[in-house]
Design an enzyme around this catalytic site. Structure first.
Site, PDB file in Angstrom:
ATOM      1  N   HIS A 134      -8.708  -7.821  -9.817  1.00  0.00           N
ATOM      2  CA  HIS A 134      -7.936  -7.784  -8.570  1.00  0.00           C
ATOM      3  C   HIS A 134      -7.924  -9.171  -7.893  1.00  0.00           C
ATOM      4  O   HIS A 134      -6.866  -9.713  -7.579  1.00  0.00           O
ATOM      5  CB  HIS A 134      -8.581  -6.729  -7.658  1.00  0.00           C
ATOM      6  CG  HIS A 134      -7.886  -6.517  -6.365  1.00  0.00           C
ATOM      7  ND1 HIS A 134      -7.082  -5.432  -6.125  1.00  0.00           N
ATOM      8  CD2 HIS A 134      -7.860  -7.252  -5.226  1.00  0.00           C
ATOM      9  CE1 HIS A 134      -6.605  -5.501  -4.903  1.00  0.00           C
ATOM     10  NE2 HIS A 134      -7.071  -6.602  -4.329  1.00  0.00           N
ATOM     11  N   GLU A 135      -9.109  -9.741  -7.734  1.00  0.00           N
ATOM     12  CA  GLU A 135      -9.198 -11.041  -7.043  1.00  0.00           C
ATOM     13  C   GLU A 135      -8.550 -12.140  -7.869  1.00  0.00           C
ATOM     14  O   GLU A 135      -7.946 -13.063  -7.323  1.00  0.00           O
ATOM     15  CB  GLU A 135     -10.660 -11.404  -6.737  1.00  0.00           C
ATOM     16  CG  GLU A 135     -11.392 -10.445  -5.816  1.00  0.00           C
ATOM     17  CD  GLU A 135     -10.617 -10.119  -4.540  1.00  0.00           C
ATOM     18  OE1 GLU A 135      -9.911 -10.984  -4.030  1.00  0.00           O
ATOM     19  OE2 GLU A 135     -10.706  -8.958  -4.082  1.00  0.00           O
ATOM     20  N   HIS A 158      -4.873 -12.149  -7.201  1.00  0.00           N
ATOM     21  CA  HIS A 158      -4.578 -12.871  -5.945  1.00  0.00           C
ATOM     22  C   HIS A 158      -4.637 -14.378  -6.182  1.00  0.00           C
ATOM     23  O   HIS A 158      -3.754 -15.120  -5.759  1.00  0.00           O
ATOM     24  CB  HIS A 158      -5.641 -12.561  -4.886  1.00  0.00           C
ATOM     25  CG  HIS A 158      -5.563 -11.200  -4.272  1.00  0.00           C
ATOM     26  ND1 HIS A 158      -4.405 -10.660  -3.796  1.00  0.00           N
ATOM     27  CD2 HIS A 158      -6.537 -10.280  -4.001  1.00  0.00           C
ATOM     28  CE1 HIS A 158      -4.653  -9.463  -3.277  1.00  0.00           C
ATOM     29  NE2 HIS A 158      -5.951  -9.205  -3.393  1.00  0.00           N
ATOM     30  N   ASP A 202      -4.612  -4.845   1.584  1.00  0.00           N
ATOM     31  CA  ASP A 202      -3.603  -5.834   1.178  1.00  0.00           C
ATOM     32  C   ASP A 202      -2.211  -5.325   1.514  1.00  0.00           C
ATOM     33  O   ASP A 202      -1.372  -6.064   2.019  1.00  0.00           O
ATOM     34  CB  ASP A 202      -3.641  -6.068  -0.343  1.00  0.00           C
ATOM     35  CG  ASP A 202      -4.969  -6.650  -0.797  1.00  0.00           C
ATOM     36  OD1 ASP A 202      -5.686  -7.206   0.047  1.00  0.00           O
ATOM     37  OD2 ASP A 202      -5.265  -6.548  -2.011  1.00  0.00           O
TER      38      ASP A 202
END
Ligand code: ATP
Length: 499
Positions: A331-332, A335, A406
């Site tokens: 996930h990170e 980003h 988010d």
């Protein structure tokens, strides 16, 4: 606590005596009588408490102790010249300045400025907060206002000064628009008393009083407070820009030993949106990290770690499951890759060390402080926000609740775009835009950005896999190492996409 114990003991004694067959009626009557007397003198008792709380003598705070806020300082100084040189003002028939209202976000130095203002004029300083005036007993608030001004005068006389500065923090608590509170009579009386005291200030007073007040919500204040002759000056105290952040950091690290590698300018660049109070806390946390690590000096890494601490909270002790950590890493990384793609060199850290509410996060570094956002900038921010969930979907074929925040933020930005006339609807009237249309425009913006990100990540599955694997092992990657990974496998280069 003591009160509760006393009540418990009294009750036990009471029951014991009844069981012994002793007539307690006279005692009971005496108790009721004392309680009534106590209630009637409630105001006095409360005032006694209050007396202990009001006066806080300003420690020697000067304008030099307030970092940045140059505009606010200049305006305050200009306003205070009339007080410093009151004879000139009197000769010209200038009425005294009665009130200065400092308005701005929390922690930006409003209290500091008020203290510095008091020191600048050589005034005695008493400080209190709006909440001190809120009591359920009718008339207590008004009496406290009278008391406050009286105390300020007395203090100035004791200290042999001609001026006294009274500072009321959170003035919105007592100065809100009249007639709107549920127990409004009491609130209104308190505010009326404040207006009376302000009207009573005159140049010929033995001790001249300047009222300063601070609020985060000037829009809530009663118009009577804001009219000329009451709070004559309303001074905006804003969040510090980069230069001001550097100054504040210097002020708060002045008493701390800094190692040679410390680059405060870099820290100032990384802390967009921080208030003075955040920066003070950052310096303090960095010193605590140094102490914990047994270091004699603060190093850059202590300061960088303190940014995360102040932004996201303390590291969590509980360790998430391996599966959650893998997902968080993907996930990170999603980003981070998109952030680097839309704005090269924008990622300063990416981590899956859980802090506060977050399982992981990326920290972006704004190039410059910008207060106006373009359509492109907003779209890119939305892309960065949705990239986490899309990365999860690509590698794990499912999404998780980790993306809820988010999406809320992305929807907020999309809504901002609609209201700024940047959507397919063109210019809209914010107040009369039907919810269904707003929803449609927001959804369309989000879909479009989602599509772009999906395409971008599809072409970078290898990088996504490699970097997320590395992040899972290392728990934290610096912006530099992230960029090395991206560039070693990135074809075409991120810049080519923007061209
Ligand atoms: P609030 O609205 O929450 O009452 P405030 O604006 O009155 O906040 P202060 O109480 O003045 O903020 O600031 C809190 C602390 O943050 C200060 O004691 C100081 O350590 C630090 N600080 C805030 N602004 C500055 C600044 N401009 N320069 C130096 N320190 C600052």
């Amino acid at each position: 606590m003591i009160k509760e114990i006393a009540i418990g003991v009294a009750l036990a004694a009471f029951i014991f005596l009844i069981l012994q067959g002793i007539n307690l009626l006279p005692l009971l009557l005496l108790g009721v009588l004392s309680y009534l007397l106590y209630s009637l003198s409630g105001m006095k008792v409360l005032n006694k408490d209050f007396q202990g709380q009001i006066p806080t003598r300003a420690q020697k705070i000067t304008f030099a102790d307030v970092g940045g806020q140059e505009n606010a300082k200049m305006e305050i100084k200009e306003a205070l010249e009339f007080i410093k040189d009151s004879s000139r003002a009197q000769k010209l028939g200038i009425r005294p300045l009665k009130g200065i209202l400092l308005a701005g976000p929390p922690g930006t130095g409003k209290t500091l400025l008020a203290k510095a203002a008091a020191a600048y004029t050589g005034a005695s300083f008493v400080a209190t907060a709006g909440s001190e005036f809120v009591e359920m007993y009718a008339g207590v608030g008004a009496q406290r206002v009278r008391e406050l001004f009286k105390r300020a005068r007395e203090l100035a006389q004791r200290e042999n000064r001609k001026n006294a500065a009274v500072f009321i923090d959170e003035i919105d608590v007592l100065g809100g628009k009249r007639g709107q509170h549920s127990g409004h009579l009491e609130y209104d009386q308190t505010l009326n008393q404040l207006l009376v005291e302000m009207d009573g200030i005159s140049t010929t007073d033995e001790v001249r009083i300047l009222l300063m007040a601070a609020t985060n919500r000037a829009d809530l204040l009663d118009p009577a407070l804001l009219r000329p002759g009451r709070f004559d000056r309303i001074i905006r105290v804003e969040l510090p820009d980069k230069g001001a952040r550097l100054q504040i950091l210097k002020l708060h690290t002045d008493n701390k030993p800094l190692a040679a590698d410390v680059d405060l300018e870099d820290i100032a660049r990384q802390t967009f949106g921080f208030s003075g109070a955040h920066l003070e806390s950052l310096a303090n946390e960095a010193a605590i990290f140094a102490l914990r690590g047994g270091d004699k000096k603060l190093q850059q890494r202590h300061l960088v770690e303190a940014i995360d601490k102040v932004m996201m909270g303390e590291k969590l002790d509980r360790r998430p499951s391996e599966e959650d950590l893998r997902r968080a890493a993907i996930h990170e990384t999603g980003h981070a890759i998109i952030s680097e793609l839309v704005r090269p060199n924008s990622v300063s850290t990416v981590t899956i060390v859980p802090r506060g509410e977050a399982l992981g996060y990326i920290r972006q570094m704004p190039e410059t402080d910008s207060y106006l956002l373009t359509k492109q900038h907003l779209e890119e921010q939305i892309q960065v926000l949705v990239a986490g969930a899309i990365a999860e979907e690509m590698l794990l074929h499912s999404r998780s609740t980790g993306a809820s925040n988010d999406f809320s933020e992305a929807a907020r930005l999309a809504q901002q775009m609609v209201f700024a006339g940047m959507s397919y609807l063109g210019i809209v009237a914010r107040d009369s835009l039907p919810q269904s249309l707003l929803h449609r425009a927001v959804t369309r913006i989000l879909r479009e950005q989602e599509k772009i990100v999906t395409e971008d990540l599809k072409g970078r599955i290898d990088i996504l896999t490699t970097v997320s694997g590395e992040l899972f092992r290392e728990e934290k990657l610096s912006g530099e190492s992230l960029r090395q990974f991206i560039h070693s496998g990135d074809k075409p280069s991120p810049k080519a996409r923007l061209a």
